[in-house]
Structure formats: C-alpha cells, structure tokens
Design a protein around this motif. Structure first.
Motif, PDB file in Angstrom:
ATOM      1  N   ALA A   1       0.836  -1.193   0.000  1.00  7.68           N
ATOM      2  CA  ALA A   1       0.000   0.000   0.000  1.00  7.68           C
ATOM      3  C   ALA A   1       0.878   1.253   0.000  1.00  7.68           C
ATOM      4  N   ASP A   2       0.413   2.299  -0.639  1.00 10.14           N
ATOM      5  CA  ASP A   2       1.124   3.572  -0.675  1.00 10.14           C
ATOM      6  C   ASP A   2       1.250   4.135   0.743  1.00 10.14           C
ATOM      7  N   LEU A   3       2.455   4.503   1.134  1.00  6.69           N
ATOM      8  CA  LEU A   3       2.686   5.023   2.484  1.00  6.69           C
ATOM      9  C   LEU A   3       2.697   6.545   2.544  1.00  6.69           C
ATOM     10  N   THR A   4       2.640   7.200   1.401  1.00  6.60           N
ATOM     11  CA  THR A   4       2.896   8.640   1.392  1.00  6.60           C
ATOM     12  C   THR A   4       1.747   9.478   1.937  1.00  6.60           C
ATOM     13  N   ALA A   5       0.551   8.926   2.046  1.00  8.45           N
ATOM     14  CA  ALA A   5      -0.572   9.700   2.593  1.00  8.45           C
ATOM     15  C   ALA A   5      -0.472   9.801   4.109  1.00  8.45           C
ATOM     16  N   LEU A   6      -0.236   8.674   4.771  1.00  6.27           N
ATOM     17  CA  LEU A   6      -0.205   8.654   6.230  1.00  6.27           C
ATOM     18  C   LEU A   6       1.170   9.019   6.789  1.00  6.27           C
ATOM     19  N   ALA A   7       2.218   8.823   6.007  1.00 12.70           N
ATOM     20  CA  ALA A   7       3.580   9.136   6.470  1.00 12.70           C
ATOM     21  C   ALA A   7       4.115  10.378   5.755  1.00 12.70           C
ATOM     22  N   ASP A   8       3.230  11.293   5.462  1.00 15.23           N
ATOM     23  CA  ASP A   8       3.649  12.517   4.778  1.00 15.23           C
ATOM     24  C   ASP A   8       4.429  13.413   5.735  1.00 15.23           C
ATOM     25  N   SER A   9       5.308  14.219   5.180  1.00 17.43           N
ATOM     26  CA  SER A   9       6.079  15.179   5.982  1.00 17.43           C
ATOM     27  C   SER A   9       6.424  16.368   5.104  1.00 17.43           C
ATOM     28  N   LYS A  10       6.940  17.400   5.727  1.00 20.28           N
ATOM     29  CA  LYS A  10       7.355  18.585   4.976  1.00 20.28           C
ATOM     30  C   LYS A  10       8.668  19.089   5.563  1.00 20.28           C
ATOM     31  N   THR A  11       9.478  19.654   4.700  1.00 24.74           N
ATOM     32  CA  THR A  11      10.802  20.131   5.113  1.00 24.74           C
ATOM     33  C   THR A  11      10.888  21.634   4.918  1.00 24.74           C
ATOM     34  N   GLY A  12      11.290  22.332   5.967  1.00 26.23           N
ATOM     35  CA  GLY A  12      11.408  23.783   5.910  1.00 26.23           C
ATOM     36  C   GLY A  12      12.664  24.238   5.203  1.00 26.23           C
ATOM     37  N   ASP A  13      12.766  25.542   5.015  1.00 29.39           N
ATOM     38  CA  ASP A  13      13.930  26.110   4.332  1.00 29.39           C
ATOM     39  C   ASP A  13      15.231  25.827   5.079  1.00 29.39           C
ATOM     40  N   ASP A  14      15.113  25.608   6.385  1.00 31.06           N
ATOM     41  CA  ASP A  14      16.319  25.328   7.176  1.00 31.06           C
ATOM     42  C   ASP A  14      16.699  23.855   7.172  1.00 31.06           C
ATOM     43  N   GLY A  15      15.937  23.051   6.397  1.00 31.30           N
ATOM     44  CA  GLY A  15      16.243  21.630   6.302  1.00 31.30           C
ATOM     45  C   GLY A  15      15.603  20.773   7.371  1.00 31.30           C
ATOM     46  N   THR A  16      14.846  21.366   8.280  1.00 34.24           N
ATOM     47  CA  THR A  16      14.201  20.613   9.348  1.00 34.24           C
ATOM     48  C   THR A  16      12.877  20.028   8.842  1.00 34.24           C
ATOM     49  N   SER A  17      12.676  18.753   9.094  1.00 33.66           N
ATOM     50  CA  SER A  17      11.450  18.081   8.656  1.00 33.66           C
ATOM     51  C   SER A  17      10.485  17.905   9.827  1.00 33.66           C
ATOM     52  N   VAL A  18       9.192  17.999   9.517  1.00 35.26           N
ATOM     53  CA  VAL A  18       8.138  17.746  10.496  1.00 35.26           C
ATOM     54  C   VAL A  18       7.044  16.947   9.819  1.00 35.26           C
ATOM     55  N   GLY A  19       6.228  16.289  10.629  1.00 33.87           N
ATOM     56  CA  GLY A  19       5.155  15.479  10.087  1.00 33.87           C
ATOM     57  C   GLY A  19       4.036  16.325   9.492  1.00 33.87           C
ATOM     58  N   ALA A  20       3.340  15.735   8.526  1.00 36.53           N
ATOM     59  CA  ALA A  20       2.175  16.371   7.887  1.00 36.53           C
ATOM     60  C   ALA A  20       1.048  15.351   7.895  1.00 36.53           C
ATOM     61  N   PRO A  21       0.296  15.260   9.001  1.00 30.85           N
ATOM     62  CA  PRO A  21      -0.705  14.195   9.160  1.00 30.85           C
ATOM     63  C   PRO A  21      -1.840  14.287   8.149  1.00 30.85           C
ATOM     64  N   PHE A  22      -2.370  13.129   7.774  1.00 26.01           N
ATOM     65  CA  PHE A  22      -3.592  13.086   6.970  1.00 26.01           C
ATOM     66  C   PHE A  22      -4.715  13.638   7.831  1.00 26.01           C
ATOM     67  N   LEU A  23      -5.502  14.553   7.280  1.00 24.14           N
ATOM     68  CA  LEU A  23      -6.386  15.362   8.113  1.00 24.14           C
ATOM     69  C   LEU A  23      -7.534  14.603   8.759  1.00 24.14           C
ATOM     70  N   VAL A  24      -8.032  13.529   8.160  1.00 25.02           N
ATOM     71  CA  VAL A  24      -9.188  12.843   8.752  1.00 25.02           C
ATOM     72  C   VAL A  24      -8.840  12.226  10.111  1.00 25.02           C
ATOM     73  N   PRO A  25      -7.815  11.356  10.206  1.00 24.46           N
ATOM     74  CA  PRO A  25      -7.465  10.843  11.535  1.00 24.46           C
ATOM     75  C   PRO A  25      -6.928  11.926  12.460  1.00 24.46           C
ATOM     76  N   ALA A  26      -6.257  12.929  11.895  1.00 25.38           N
ATOM     77  CA  ALA A  26      -5.741  14.010  12.732  1.00 25.38           C
ATOM     78  C   ALA A  26      -6.884  14.761  13.398  1.00 25.38           C
ATOM     79  N   GLU A  27      -7.963  15.012  12.659  1.00 23.72           N
ATOM     80  CA  GLU A  27      -9.131  15.686  13.236  1.00 23.72           C
ATOM     81  C   GLU A  27      -9.796  14.810  14.291  1.00 23.72           C
TER      82      GLU A  27
END
Length: 544
Positions: free
Chosen positions: A342-368
């Motif tokens: 199964a594709d993992l990129t929806a639930l294990a999404d993340s984003k990286t800032g300009d400083d190179g630091t990464s943080v999680g980007a949760p799928f909004l339905v379970p996050a809500e």
C-alpha cells in the motif's frame, strides 16, 4: 492539501462509479405500473420513533445536467444526462436536541426499476452531495442520502459543544441514527410518490459509507435487503487513531523518509513479492505471504526532486514500524498497519522547511479525530505525539467511542434472520483503512455465528489485490466492476457470488480482468495463459 484532495477525490467518486455501472440483475417482479406524484401533499409521513418532521418539500426536475456544488476540499462537478426526477427534501430533528438532519430522496419520473437505494458518505460527511444520487437515478433507482445534520468531509466544528464536550446528539446521528431514520423516511417518500413500496432496498457505501452499512446491519437489521459496504471504516475508534501511527513513529525516531523513499520501499516490496502467486504482473496476490525487509534498501541512492537521497538504516526502521502497525510501550500489538504494497505517502507525509528541518504532515481525517474528538483540543498537533502519548490516545478513543461509533459488533444474527445479504470488498493496497481490520471483523463474526459456511450464507468478503482505498486513482490491481449488480442477483435470485468480477486498465491502456476470490481464498496463476485474463487464475486456499 494537494495530497488530501487527491485521496478524497479518489475515494468519493467510487460510490458514484459503483452506482453508474449498469446492473445485470433482472427487474423486480412487481415493478410494473406506478403512478408518479411529485407533490408534498402526496407524501404523508410518519416520523421515525423519537423524531419530528420539521419540513418536507418536493420539486420536479427536468431531464438535464445536475450541478454538484463544491464542498471543501473537493471542487464541484457536472453530471450530464440525468433523467427527469422528483427531488424530495425532508428535515428530521429530535425534540429538544436542537439537531436538524436533512434527508434527500431523488425518484426517477419514468423507468423506476422498483428498487430503493441509499448511498453513504466519506470522511466526516455522512452522505452524498449529488454525484451518487444522480448516478443512481440514471440507473432507475429511487435513491436517498442524509447529511445527519453535520458538516462536510473535514469540517468537524459540530463535534464539541460550547463547553468543549462531545456533542453526543450529533455524534450519534453521524454514527448510525440518522442513517436509519433516513431509511424509514425515504421508503415512505417512495411509497407516496409512486403509490407503492419499493420491491427491494439496498445500501451502497465505501469508507465512511462502508462503516454506515455495517452499522445498519448490526443495529437496524430490517432496513435493507442488501448492503454493499466496501473498505468499511469499522473499528472507527481504533483505526482512526492507528492511522496516525506513522506520524508518531517519525516523530519519535526523528526520521522523516521522503516520498521518494517511501515509494521506493513500496515498489521494492511489490517487486520482491510479485511472483509469489505465480504471476509477474506487478501485483502482490496475497500480501500476508510477503516478508520483504526494507533493510535491503540501506545505502540505495535515488534522485528525489532534484536532490540525491540515500535510504538509511533509520529510514528502514521507520518503514518496518509502520508496516508492523501500532504497538504499546510494552510491545503489545494495538492495531494493524497498512498492508505491504500500500502507498505510504498519505499517512507518512512530511514537509521540510527552508532550514532543512522536517516535520510530520498528518492526513487530516485521523488528525481531526484525534485532536477534536479524543483530545478535545482542535489545535492539538498529532505529529508531535510520541509512543507513550499515542498509547493513551488509542486507549482513550476505545473507552469513549467504541460503543457509539465502533460499528464492530460481530453479532449479525438479526441481519441473518431478517434475510439480509451483506457484501464487502476491500482493496489489499488500501492506504487509509488497514485491510486486516475488515478481515479481523469477518473472523469474529464466524466465531460468533458458527463458522465460515454459516456466515457465507448471508455475508461474503472479497479482497482485491493491488487496489487502493475505494478503488481511487492509481490502482495497479483490478477493482470490482459491478458489485451492486452482484449483490442484487444474490438478494433477488439467490445467486451467491463465488467470485467478484474486476478489471483495470494497465499502463498501456489494455484492460486487465480478474475474478476476486471469496475470502479466505487467494488468487493463484495457473501457470499458463494471458496474465491480463481472469481465466488464467484460480482461487486457492492461502499458503500462510
């Protein structure tokens, strides 16, 4: 947001597609002459128990296009060639509760097939906004849906009252009550408009809609003759929390694999396990037999968005934990992870800032669900949770919400005794709702009601290798082509399905067909024949 749009847009039209496809089932025997009266006066209603009818309108619509409004985060749509029909809107409330659930019923002016169909919702939307309604009318159904008095796919502003506590009335409506009341109301509407009752009643839903179908079978077994409930969100209180697990793992391990690395792990697993069913067709026939270890990728370099990325031991550890699924701090398994492949990129999404630091980007339905319902703090960021906090959230969700929205009671004896039929298919590459949860429920029903053969008499499950959530975009495996027609034949002609016809177009545009196997059987290539032809495969007992 773009990924959310893609996933929701993939899931929501599934119900529409399932309704649009013509059913091969014969007309009901008593679908002969009917009258057609599209007026409020022709529709006497008895309010469902404990409710009051607040309003009723009936409007005649001519043949033409139906405009489906944009409902955040999805755009609007135009559905062409919708036959002339009567649109009836009924508002239902519970005295003293302050709730207002809208029931919409669309009834074709001519060519009614004598059947009633209800269509379910998606994410936090309880019903349809017009696409599935229009599709069902095109196929001759009287069709209904309800908004349960709540909002849209992602708007959960209704969840908490002004004291910050759960709005129990709205939650109960969303969970199951409004769906039942809609069935009671809509059947009366059909009787009033046509001058006779529908010959058969069906429910059709996927995801949230699938969960609604199971809730109907469990709580209101007499509402429907047949229920098509696909990729069902049963065990809601568990799986919604379980699907934030990838975010918890990445936060705890402080490792955020890129989409490219997650995709590499998935594709490598598919490649490694592809031939286990005898066919090199890019599909894992039985993911339970796949023991691929992503540590084999350690040191692999790949180009990702213009940068060189190296798959590390830490990346492999994260992927292994995600596939394994949520565990308690003591190591006890709490719930299932996504199926390998199964594709993992929806639930294990993340984003990286300009400083190179990464943080999680949760799928909004379970996050809500976690932030608003469980924590009761809408601003809470689930991507900051660690293993200990996750365990508390999981247990709290179970304790508070299983009874109202778990939709996982295995006692389907009432539905069986009512003569109802329950048909479910679930993609083996579902990236949002772990397939194994549906299997778990089916096995619990068998234990409760006396074994597989007895359960097969009214409830059948089919797993679809390579198919993602609600057969949305990007499937590699064949998805069911007319599950509703199959259910109709079972209900009306007694033809219990041994397989479920499915198809998909491959990268070259060629149609690939399969016959999905009745659980627990799995597909096996016969050793010769066209890999794109269903006749080249047979269903066998699993090897695990």
């Amino acid at each position: 947001m773009r990924r959310l749009l893609t996933v929701l847009a993939a899931a929501v039209p599934l119900v529409t597609a399932a309704v649009y496809l013509p059913s091969a089932a014969a007309e009901p025997e008593n679908s002969a002459s009917t009258t057609f009266r599209c007026t409020s006066a022709s529709i006497p209603l008895n309010a469902p128990a404990g409710t009051k009818i607040e309003s009723l309108t009936a409007v005649s619509r001519p043949t033409g296009s139906v405009e489906v409004p944009p409902v955040s985060p999805l755009p609007g749509a135009t559905i062409p060639d919708v036959p002339a029909h009567c649109e009836v809107t009924v508002t239902v409330g519970h005295p003293g509760a302050g709730d207002h659930a809208k029931v919409q019923v669309w009834l074709p002016e001519s060519g009614w097939n004598g059947r009633f169909q209800a269509v379910g919702g998606s994410a936090f939307a309880a019903g349809d906004y017009g696409s599935a309604l229009a599709g069902a009318v095109r196929n001759g159904y009287a069709v209904a849906t309800t908004d349960a008095g709540v909002s849209s796919y992602l708007d959960v502003s209704w969840a908490l009252d002004n004291k910050g506590k759960i709005n129990k009335t709205s939650l109960e409506n969303f969970a199951s009550r409004s769906e039942h009341e809609a069935a009671v109301v809509a059947k009366q509407v059909a009787n009033g408009v046509y001058g006779r009752s529908a010959s058969y009643s069906y429910f059709n839903g996927c995801s949230t809609g699938g969960r609604q179908g199971y809730a109907e079978a469990q709580n209101y077994p007499g509402d429907y003759d047949g229920i098509l409930a696909d990729a069902p969100g049963i065990y809601w209180d568990e799986f919604e929390v379980a699907t934030v697990w990838p975010q918890v793992v990445m936060n705890e391990e402080q490792t955020y694999p890129t989409k490219c690395e997650l995709t590499l792990a998935t594709q490598s697993a598919v490649k490694a396990c592809d031939k286990l069913d005898g066919a090199a067709d890019g599909i894992i026939g039985d993911p339970a037999t796949c023991d691929y270890d992503p540590r084999r990728l350690i040191g692999t370099t790949l180009e990702c968005e213009g940068k060189q990325v190296t798959f590390t031991a830490a990346d492999a550890a994260v992927v292994r934990k995600i596939w394994d699924g949520p565990r308690s701090t003591s190591g006890k398994k709490l719930w299932y992870g996504p199926t390998v492949g199964a594709d993992l990129t929806a639930l294990a999404d993340s984003k990286t800032g300009d400083d190179g630091t990464s943080v999680g980007a949760p799928f909004l339905v379970p996050a809500e669900w976690v932030s608003t319902f469980v924590k009761k703090q809408p601003a809470y960021d689930v991507s900051t949770a660690g293993y200990s906090e996750f365990q508390k959230l999981f247990r709290q969700s179970q304790a508070e919400f299983d009874d109202v929205i778990g939709s996982d009671d295995p006692d389907l004896s009432g539905f069986r005794e009512s003569g109802g039929k329950l048909l479910t298919w679930h993609g083996q590459a579902d990236q949002l709702i772990p397939t194994q949860g549906t299997v778990d429920y089916r096995e619990r029903v068998e234990k409760k009601l006396g074994g597989a053969q007895r359960v097969d008499g009214f409830y059948r499950l089919f797993l679809a290798p390579g198919v993602n959530h609600c057969a949305g975009l990007g499937n590699t495996g064949p998805a069911p082509t007319d599950a509703l027609g199959t259910l109709t034949k079972w209900v009306e002609q007694g033809k219990a399905p041994q397989t479920l016809s499915a198809s998909v177009k491959d990268a070259s545009g060629k149609t690939v067909t399969r016959d999905l196997c009745l659980y627990p059987r799995v597909p096996q290539y016969k050793g010769n024949g066209d890999l794109a032809d269903a006749s080249s495969f047979r269903c066998v007992r699993p090897h695990h």
